[in-house]
Design a protein around this motif. Structure first.
Motif, PDB file in Angstrom:
ATOM      1  N   LEU A 120       0.692  -1.288  -0.079  1.00 27.12           N
ATOM      2  CA  LEU A 120      -0.060  -0.145   0.151  1.00 27.12           C
ATOM      3  C   LEU A 120       0.905   0.985   0.087  1.00 27.12           C
ATOM      4  O   LEU A 120       1.792   1.528   1.142  1.00 27.12           O
ATOM      5  N   SER A 161       1.378   4.479   3.020  1.00 23.91           N
ATOM      6  CA  SER A 161       0.558   3.946   3.796  1.00 23.91           C
ATOM      7  C   SER A 161       0.131   4.726   5.439  1.00 23.91           C
ATOM      8  O   SER A 161      -0.586   4.623   5.932  1.00 23.91           O
ATOM      9  N   VAL A 182       3.235  -2.875   4.768  1.00 25.58           N
ATOM     10  CA  VAL A 182       3.138  -1.524   4.486  1.00 25.58           C
ATOM     11  C   VAL A 182       4.111  -0.845   5.491  1.00 25.58           C
ATOM     12  O   VAL A 182       4.891  -1.474   6.172  1.00 25.58           O
ATOM     13  N   PRO A 194      -4.359   1.544   6.883  1.00 25.84           N
ATOM     14  CA  PRO A 194      -3.798   0.391   6.357  1.00 25.84           C
ATOM     15  C   PRO A 194      -4.040  -1.021   6.909  1.00 25.84           C
ATOM     16  O   PRO A 194      -4.319  -2.042   6.051  1.00 25.84           O
TER      17      PRO A 194
END
Length: 294
Positions: A168, A171, A200, A207
């Motif tokens: 991600l 994040s 993350v 997240p």
């Protein structure tokens, strides 16, 4: 017969003793503990883990911030190599936005990629310093990493089966999105649902919530440095995720359908101190959990 100290002398003695202990604690936190590289080992139960993937070892590192462990990161490489990981994950902040440290970061990545496939997401310090420039320097150095901020997802083929990694981007921001799309794309490409590991930088609510929604088996994160300064029975004095006296800045937490592990990381930021919170290489070993698969 020994004469007792006068009250004023006792007070002065106590003050001098406290000052001496505080000075020693500062010197330890500034010059000793940040250089004590530790290896911790944790077993992660994964529901439905294929038997052939039992014992898969993931070496998790994060938050180098330009720290150096031996010439050319030789001590760090030796510590990771001894664990014989199947895969290595770096959870962001290769450099420090204020102090730099890209040369140390590239030396570390060269060492890690020589040991096992290495997956990475970028942290807030990396973005402040300039991720495009960092990527360019890494490529110029001939280092091959799996950049999950760039690709969103990647698979790792092991003799016992596949693992799906998803990242991600940014994040640490509460507005960060995109994990669901990355996971869907990865699962569509594999045509199956291999164990899902979400990487993350920050273990914040956004997240982690997105990872839980995707039925992640394991979420790995850094960013908190474990708090950098921890006290017995209290935990971290402060964490960038949940503020003062954080009990979630480090370690293993169970989620709805998996686990979150937040590492103490390797370097320091803001204050060059570590107390009761030494640098860490975390080795996460996947084990079958009881119950049926997803």
């Amino acid at each position: 017969m020994r004469q007792a100290l006068a009250p004023g002398c006792r007070t002065l003695t106590l003050m001098l003793t406290a000052a001496l202990l505080a000075c020693l604690a500062f010197l330890w936190a500034r010059y000793v503990e940040p250089r004590i590289l530790t290896v911790t080992r944790h077993e992660i139960p994964v529901t439905g883990l294929p038997p052939a993937l039992d014992g898969t070892r993931i070496a998790l590192l994060s938050d180098l911030h330009g720290a150096e462990f031996g010439r050319g990161q030789s001590s760090l490489r030796a510590a990771v190599e001894r664990q014989a990981p199947h895969v290595i994950v770096f959870a962001g902040d290769l450099v420090d936005a204020n102090r730099g440290g890209l040369d140390q970061g590239i030396a570390m990545l060269k060492s890690l990629t020589a040991i096992a496939p290495t997956f990475i997401v970028w942290g807030n310090h990396d973005y402040i310093a300039g991720v495009p420039e960092i990527r360019a320097r890494i490529r110029q150095a001939g280092v091959e990493i799996h950049d999950l901020d760039e690709s969103g997802w990647a698979t790792l083929q092991l003799p016992g089966g596949k693992l799906l990694f998803a990242g991600l981007e940014r994040s640490w921001r509460s507005s960060a999105t995109g994990l669901a799309e990355a996971v869907r794309a990865g699962r569509a490409a594999t045509g199956s649902e291999p164990p899902l590991i979400v990487v993350v930088h920050s273990p914040g609510p956004n997240p982690v919530g997105q990872a839980v929604a995707q039925s992640a088996d394991l979420v790995v994160a850094g960013h908190t440095h474990g708090g950098q300064i921890r006290l017995p029975f209290i935990g971290a004095i402060w964490s960038p995720v949940d503020g003062f006296f954080s009990r979630t800045a480090y370690g293993l937490r169970q989620l709805d359908n998996g686990f979150l592990f937040t590492t103490r990381g390797l370097g320091t930021s803001v204050w060059p101190l570590r107390f009761w919170c030494p640098p860490e290489v975390a080795v996460l070993t996947l084990r079958p959990a009881s119950g049926a698969g997803r």
